[in-house]
Design a protein around this motif. Structure first.
Motif, PDB file in Angstrom:
ATOM      1  N   ALA A 297       0.842  -1.207   0.000  1.00  0.00           N
ATOM      2  CA  ALA A 297       0.000   0.000   0.000  1.00  0.00           C
ATOM      3  C   ALA A 297       0.874   1.252   0.000  1.00  0.00           C
ATOM      4  N   LEU A 298       1.873   1.256   0.886  1.00  0.00           N
ATOM      5  CA  LEU A 298       2.765   2.426   0.944  1.00  0.00           C
ATOM      6  C   LEU A 298       3.556   2.578  -0.354  1.00  0.00           C
ATOM      7  N   LEU A 299       3.950   1.445  -0.918  1.00  0.00           N
ATOM      8  CA  LEU A 299       4.728   1.492  -2.162  1.00  0.00           C
ATOM      9  C   LEU A 299       3.909   2.073  -3.313  1.00  0.00           C
ATOM     10  N   VAL A 300       2.633   1.688  -3.378  1.00  0.00           N
ATOM     11  CA  VAL A 300       1.753   2.220  -4.430  1.00  0.00           C
ATOM     12  C   VAL A 300       1.650   3.742  -4.288  1.00  0.00           C
ATOM     13  N   ILE A 301       1.404   4.202  -3.053  1.00  0.00           N
ATOM     14  CA  ILE A 301       1.269   5.654  -2.827  1.00  0.00           C
ATOM     15  C   ILE A 301       2.600   6.352  -3.134  1.00  0.00           C
ATOM     16  N   MET A 302       3.684   5.728  -2.653  1.00  0.00           N
ATOM     17  CA  MET A 302       4.997   6.348  -2.842  1.00  0.00           C
ATOM     18  C   MET A 302       5.363   6.426  -4.333  1.00  0.00           C
ATOM     19  N   SER A 303       5.086   5.347  -5.076  1.00  0.00           N
ATOM     20  CA  SER A 303       5.425   5.344  -6.509  1.00  0.00           C
ATOM     21  C   SER A 303       4.675   6.457  -7.234  1.00  0.00           C
ATOM     22  N   ALA A 304       3.376   6.583  -6.920  1.00  0.00           N
ATOM     23  CA  ALA A 304       2.567   7.631  -7.556  1.00  0.00           C
ATOM     24  C   ALA A 304       3.076   9.017  -7.154  1.00  0.00           C
ATOM     25  N   ALA A 305       3.456   9.149  -5.873  1.00  0.00           N
ATOM     26  CA  ALA A 305       3.887  10.471  -5.378  1.00  0.00           C
ATOM     27  C   ALA A 305       5.224  10.891  -5.973  1.00  0.00           C
ATOM     28  N   ILE A 306       6.149   9.927  -6.123  1.00  0.00           N
ATOM     29  CA  ILE A 306       7.477  10.346  -6.616  1.00  0.00           C
ATOM     30  C   ILE A 306       7.509  10.523  -8.136  1.00  0.00           C
ATOM     31  N   ILE A 307       6.556   9.906  -8.840  1.00  0.00           N
ATOM     32  CA  ILE A 307       6.543  10.091 -10.301  1.00  0.00           C
ATOM     33  C   ILE A 307       5.828  11.403 -10.670  1.00  0.00           C
ATOM     34  N   THR A 308       4.965  11.907  -9.772  1.00  0.00           N
ATOM     35  CA  THR A 308       4.152  13.079 -10.101  1.00  0.00           C
ATOM     36  C   THR A 308       4.978  14.310 -10.501  1.00  0.00           C
ATOM     37  N   PRO A 309       6.030  14.698  -9.745  1.00  0.00           N
ATOM     38  CA  PRO A 309       6.785  15.886 -10.187  1.00  0.00           C
ATOM     39  C   PRO A 309       7.342  15.714 -11.593  1.00  0.00           C
ATOM     40  N   ALA A 310       7.811  14.495 -11.906  1.00  0.00           N
ATOM     41  CA  ALA A 310       8.366  14.248 -13.244  1.00  0.00           C
ATOM     42  C   ALA A 310       7.271  14.325 -14.303  1.00  0.00           C
ATOM     43  N   ILE A 311       6.084  13.806 -13.966  1.00  0.00           N
ATOM     44  CA  ILE A 311       4.971  13.851 -14.927  1.00  0.00           C
ATOM     45  C   ILE A 311       4.558  15.294 -15.180  1.00  0.00           C
ATOM     46  N   LEU A 312       4.511  16.078 -14.106  1.00  0.00           N
ATOM     47  CA  LEU A 312       4.108  17.485 -14.259  1.00  0.00           C
ATOM     48  C   LEU A 312       5.094  18.266 -15.124  1.00  0.00           C
ATOM     49  N   ARG A 313       6.329  17.760 -15.190  1.00  0.00           N
ATOM     50  CA  ARG A 313       7.335  18.439 -16.017  1.00  0.00           C
ATOM     51  C   ARG A 313       7.404  17.852 -17.419  1.00  0.00           C
ATOM     52  N   SER A 314       6.660  16.764 -17.654  1.00  0.00           N
ATOM     53  CA  SER A 314       6.694  16.147 -18.979  1.00  0.00           C
ATOM     54  C   SER A 314       5.762  16.894 -19.915  1.00  0.00           C
ATOM     55  N   SER A 315       6.129  16.869 -21.197  1.00  0.00           N
ATOM     56  CA  SER A 315       5.330  17.632 -22.149  1.00  0.00           C
ATOM     57  C   SER A 315       4.234  16.788 -22.787  1.00  0.00           C
ATOM     58  N   SER A 316       4.377  15.465 -22.753  1.00  0.00           N
ATOM     59  CA  SER A 316       3.368  14.611 -23.391  1.00  0.00           C
ATOM     60  C   SER A 316       3.328  13.272 -22.678  1.00  0.00           C
ATOM     61  N   ILE A 317       2.303  12.481 -23.006  1.00  0.00           N
ATOM     62  CA  ILE A 317       2.210  11.152 -22.397  1.00  0.00           C
ATOM     63  C   ILE A 317       3.439  10.336 -22.753  1.00  0.00           C
ATOM     64  N   ARG A 318       3.927  10.534 -24.000  1.00  0.00           N
ATOM     65  CA  ARG A 318       5.099   9.766 -24.430  1.00  0.00           C
ATOM     66  C   ARG A 318       6.317  10.086 -23.571  1.00  0.00           C
ATOM     67  N   SER A 319       6.527  11.394 -23.307  1.00  0.00           N
ATOM     68  CA  SER A 319       7.712  11.732 -22.501  1.00  0.00           C
ATOM     69  C   SER A 319       7.500  11.281 -21.059  1.00  0.00           C
ATOM     70  N   ALA A 320       6.235  11.318 -20.587  1.00  0.00           N
ATOM     71  CA  ALA A 320       5.943  10.816 -19.232  1.00  0.00           C
ATOM     72  C   ALA A 320       6.200   9.319 -19.172  1.00  0.00           C
ATOM     73  N   GLN A 321       5.869   8.627 -20.276  1.00  0.00           N
ATOM     74  CA  GLN A 321       6.099   7.184 -20.315  1.00  0.00           C
ATOM     75  C   GLN A 321       7.590   6.870 -20.250  1.00  0.00           C
ATOM     76  N   SER A 322       8.396   7.733 -20.889  1.00  0.00           N
ATOM     77  CA  SER A 322       9.847   7.514 -20.848  1.00  0.00           C
ATOM     78  C   SER A 322      10.355   7.636 -19.417  1.00  0.00           C
ATOM     79  N   VAL A 323       9.868   8.675 -18.710  1.00  0.00           N
ATOM     80  CA  VAL A 323      10.294   8.874 -17.321  1.00  0.00           C
ATOM     81  C   VAL A 323       9.793   7.700 -16.470  1.00  0.00           C
ATOM     82  N   SER A 324       8.534   7.303 -16.703  1.00  0.00           N
ATOM     83  CA  SER A 324       7.950   6.196 -15.942  1.00  0.00           C
ATOM     84  C   SER A 324       8.753   4.919 -16.187  1.00  0.00           C
ATOM     85  N   TYR A 325       9.150   4.716 -17.447  1.00  0.00           N
ATOM     86  CA  TYR A 325       9.911   3.519 -17.805  1.00  0.00           C
ATOM     87  C   TYR A 325      11.237   3.506 -17.043  1.00  0.00           C
ATOM     88  N   LEU A 326      11.863   4.693 -16.979  1.00  0.00           N
ATOM     89  CA  LEU A 326      13.144   4.809 -16.274  1.00  0.00           C
ATOM     90  C   LEU A 326      12.963   4.445 -14.795  1.00  0.00           C
TER      91      LEU A 326
END
Lengths: 264, 401
Positions: B290-319
């Motif tokens: 449960a904590l891992l799910v929340i933590m994963s979503a929380a730490i990816i959010t700043p990167a997603i907010l800085r991504s310009s498209s779903i594709r670039s967000a997917q690249s960050v998510s993949y990393l």
């Protein structure tokens, strides 16, 4: 489906101007995006209760100016008051009394029409179910959508129905100012007619509209006041009639072309 | 209260994306156990063929002993084996060949002789290597019996009173296990620890869905052209982020549980009886997940907010998912606590490490350390949300292409 709205929407409005002389008071607004100067000192005054049409060609800066008025973009210099507040600094406060439909926008397509209205109603009512329900009822009236349409997913709607839903969603909380960016762009004749009828009906109840369009016939049909915007500058503001007279034209389209031509 | 409306909207929106949910939930939950069924099913139907070529007539009884022992042991391990004994060369291809040459019996019964056996297995057969290992064990038994006889003969000749077993096993090892606290650990603890390692590996599947859902929730709005109207409402940045985070986490939890269950089912089916799940371990695994799910979503959010498209967000998510995979795959083989301090230091700043450590510390009975890991995870969650709110820029979201 061809659908002509027959009823006038009666929405009681609060005409309180909060002591502000203008709904929008923009002085010398500059905005650079990337390397391009999109706005080069826009001046615009919009009075309470008018349908003010911002007419201009594509790329004139209409959408950027709208986004600044809502507080989504920061302006580089100038002074701006929307409903008496700086929209960038007080985005939340301004947005409570404002309705906005961007040109290229869509409802939540996996949600039904009713759910689309309900989500925004809950946001505008700050989660108050009772107030939200009133907003939804008003939204349903404004949209003119039937029960069976409201229970369908918005993704199944025609472009005209989607636009009506978006406008209803922006108007249901009785905002003092409504910004519509190219509201009839891409719509068929009947849908566009219905949207214009809806705008006129709402304006007669006291709502102030600022509408952007590159369609001069539409501007002529709607505007109580018109401003021409070209290359990041407002080059003319006045009534449709005075614009036609000033530029010795037969219609607003010719007046616009002459006005822009004079500047170039 | 605006967050409540946004959570409701996000839940409706995400839950109606049936295809994505099916891919996230049904494929791992049904697909992995089905894959295990197919693997074990196919494995149980394949037969390993063994050919024993006996060129020494006196060694025929040894060949028969090896054959019966191999058949019996293979059956115990669920392997199908077919053994053929003959005095001539094989006429077809067998998985394993065992040749007992002429003079083998004479050599092993001579006090100083060496009897050579030739054991060959077909290249590239997984099951062959298992059966080969069984044959080597059986040969080991034969070898021990020969040695015992030789010791008996030598003892008799020298007139020494010696027990052959003691002569051959002068050192006895009494092995056991203990916990870091020093208290002895039962053998079942080893199984529990092994299960914990597999659960640590399965955390990779837990972290994934929330990362993907959060990307879709933020940038999906941009691509579906709904973000601008949402940002023009009185909803604050915080309520927008909390709304999206909560819905992604809620659906991420459901998919994480399904994915995790799928992985556990898969592992328990391909190696039956090797896992040990206790209520405590299940409880801690759920809390960590449960904590891992929340933590994963929380730490990816700043990167997603800085991504310009779903594709670039997917690249960050993949990393980010690759980092998670690296950590959780390593957890299968590495004791993080035994690594040099500088390596531990690097690993500790990777949020995913804390989840693996929490499970490791639980099975080792280090509850204070486990609690510390969980608290650090909460810290990462708060940090992620704080950075997301601070880096939420409407201009970037609207203008980025």
């Amino acid at each position: 489906m061809v659908y002509i709205m027959k009823t006038k929407v009666e929405v009681p409005m609060d005409n309180n101007t909060d002591g502000n002389k203008y709904v929008i008071d923009a002085q010398n607004i500059y905005k650079k995006i990337g390397k391009k100067d999109v706005l080069k000192g826009v001046n615009l005054l919009v009075n309470y209760g008018e349908i003010h049409v911002l007419a201009g060609h594509n790329g004139a800066g209409k959408t950027t100016f709208f986004r600044i008025l809502i507080g989504l973009l920061r302006y580089d210099s100038g002074t701006l008051r929307v409903l008496g507040l700086d929209p960038y600094k007080s985005r939340q406060e301004v947005s409570k009394r404002l309705g906005y439909v961007p040109e290229d926008s869509s409802p939540y397509e996996r949600l039904t029409g009713y759910e689309n209205l309900k989500v925004y109603a809950l946001i505008y009512s700050d989660g108050n179910e009772e107030i939200a329900e009133r907003y939804v009822e008003r939204g349903i009236k404004i949209s003119g959508l039937k029960d069976k349409d409201l229970s369908r997913k918005a993704g199944e709607y025609s472009n005209g129905m989607k636009k009506r839903l978006l406008i209803a969603r922006a108007l249901m909380h009785s905002p003092k100012l409504v910004l519509l960016d190219e509201p009839t762009n891409g719509l068929d004749v009947f849908s566009a007619y219905n949207i214009r009828k809806l705008i006129k009906s709402m304006a007669s109840s006291g709502t102030t509209f600022l509408i952007s369009t590159h369609n001069m016939s539409e501007a002529e049909m709607l505007a109580s006041k018109v401003s021409f915007i070209a290359h990041g500058l407002v080059i003319y503001t006045g009534s449709v009639k005075s614009a036609i007279e000033e530029f010795a034209s037969v219609n607003l389209e010719e007046a616009f072309i002459k006005a822009v031509g004079e500047r170039e | 209260m605006k967050s409540k409306a946004l959570i409701w909207k996000e839940l409706l929106d995400l839950s109606r994306d049936k295809r994505t949910l099916a891919v996230m939930i049904i494929i791992p939950f049904i697909g992995l156990p089905a894959m295990a069924l197919v693997t074990t099913g196919l494995s149980s139907t394949q037969t390993t063929t063994v050919y024993i070529e006996v060129l020494d007539n006196k060694s025929l009884y040894i060949a028969k002993f090896i054959s019966s022992q191999v058949m019996e042991l293979s059956k115990q391990y669920g392997l199908r084996v077919n053994v053929t004994i003959s005095n001539g060369p094989p006429k077809s291809i067998y998985n394993i060949l065992l040749v007992i040459p002429k003079g083998f019996y004479k050599n092993i019964t001579y006090i100083n002789g060496i009897g050579t056996l030739y054991l060959k297995s077909l290249v590239g057969s997984v099951q062959s290597s298992e059966v080969k290992s069984i044959i080597e064990n059986v040969i080991g038994e034969v070898k021990e019996s020969v040695v015992v006889n030789r010791v008996k003969i030598l003892a008799n000749k020298s007139g020494i009173n010696a027990t052959p077993y003691n002569v051959l096993n002068p050192i006895s090892i009494s092995s056991g296990y203990y916990l870091p606290s020093g208290s002895p650990a039962p053998v079942s603890q080893v199984k529990l620890s092994y299960t914990a390692r597999l659960l640590e590996f399965s955390l990779f599947f837990v972290a994934n869905p929330a990362i993907i859902l959060m990307g879709d929730s933020v940038l999906g709005e941009k691509e579906r052209k709904t973000i601008e109207t949402l940002l023009a409402t009185p909803a604050s940045k915080t309520s927008i982020i909390i709304g999206k985070l909560s819905a992604s986490v809620a659906i991420g939890l459901v998919t994480a549980i399904a994915d995790s269950a799928g992985v556990i089912l898969y592992l328990s089916m391909i190696s039956p009886g090797s896992l040990k799940l206790t209520p405590g371990l299940i409880g801690v695994n759920l809390a960590v997940s449960a904590l891992l799910v929340i933590m994963s979503a929380a730490i990816i959010t700043p990167a997603i907010l800085r991504s310009s498209s779903i594709r670039s967000a997917q690249s960050v998510s993949y990393l980010l998912m690759m980092v998670a995979l690296g950590i959780y795959f390593s957890a299968l083989f590495i004791d993080f606590q035994r690594l040099p301090y500088y390596v531990q230091g690097i690993l500790m700043v990777i949020p995913f490490t804390q989840a693996a450590l929490a499970l490791q510390n639980f099975v080792l009975g280090q509850y204070v350390l486990m609690a510390t890991n969980l608290v650090i995870m909460v810290g990462f969650i708060l940090l992620g949300i704080f950075i997301s709110i601070k880096s939420f820029n409407t201009e970037r979201l609207i203008l980025s292409k």
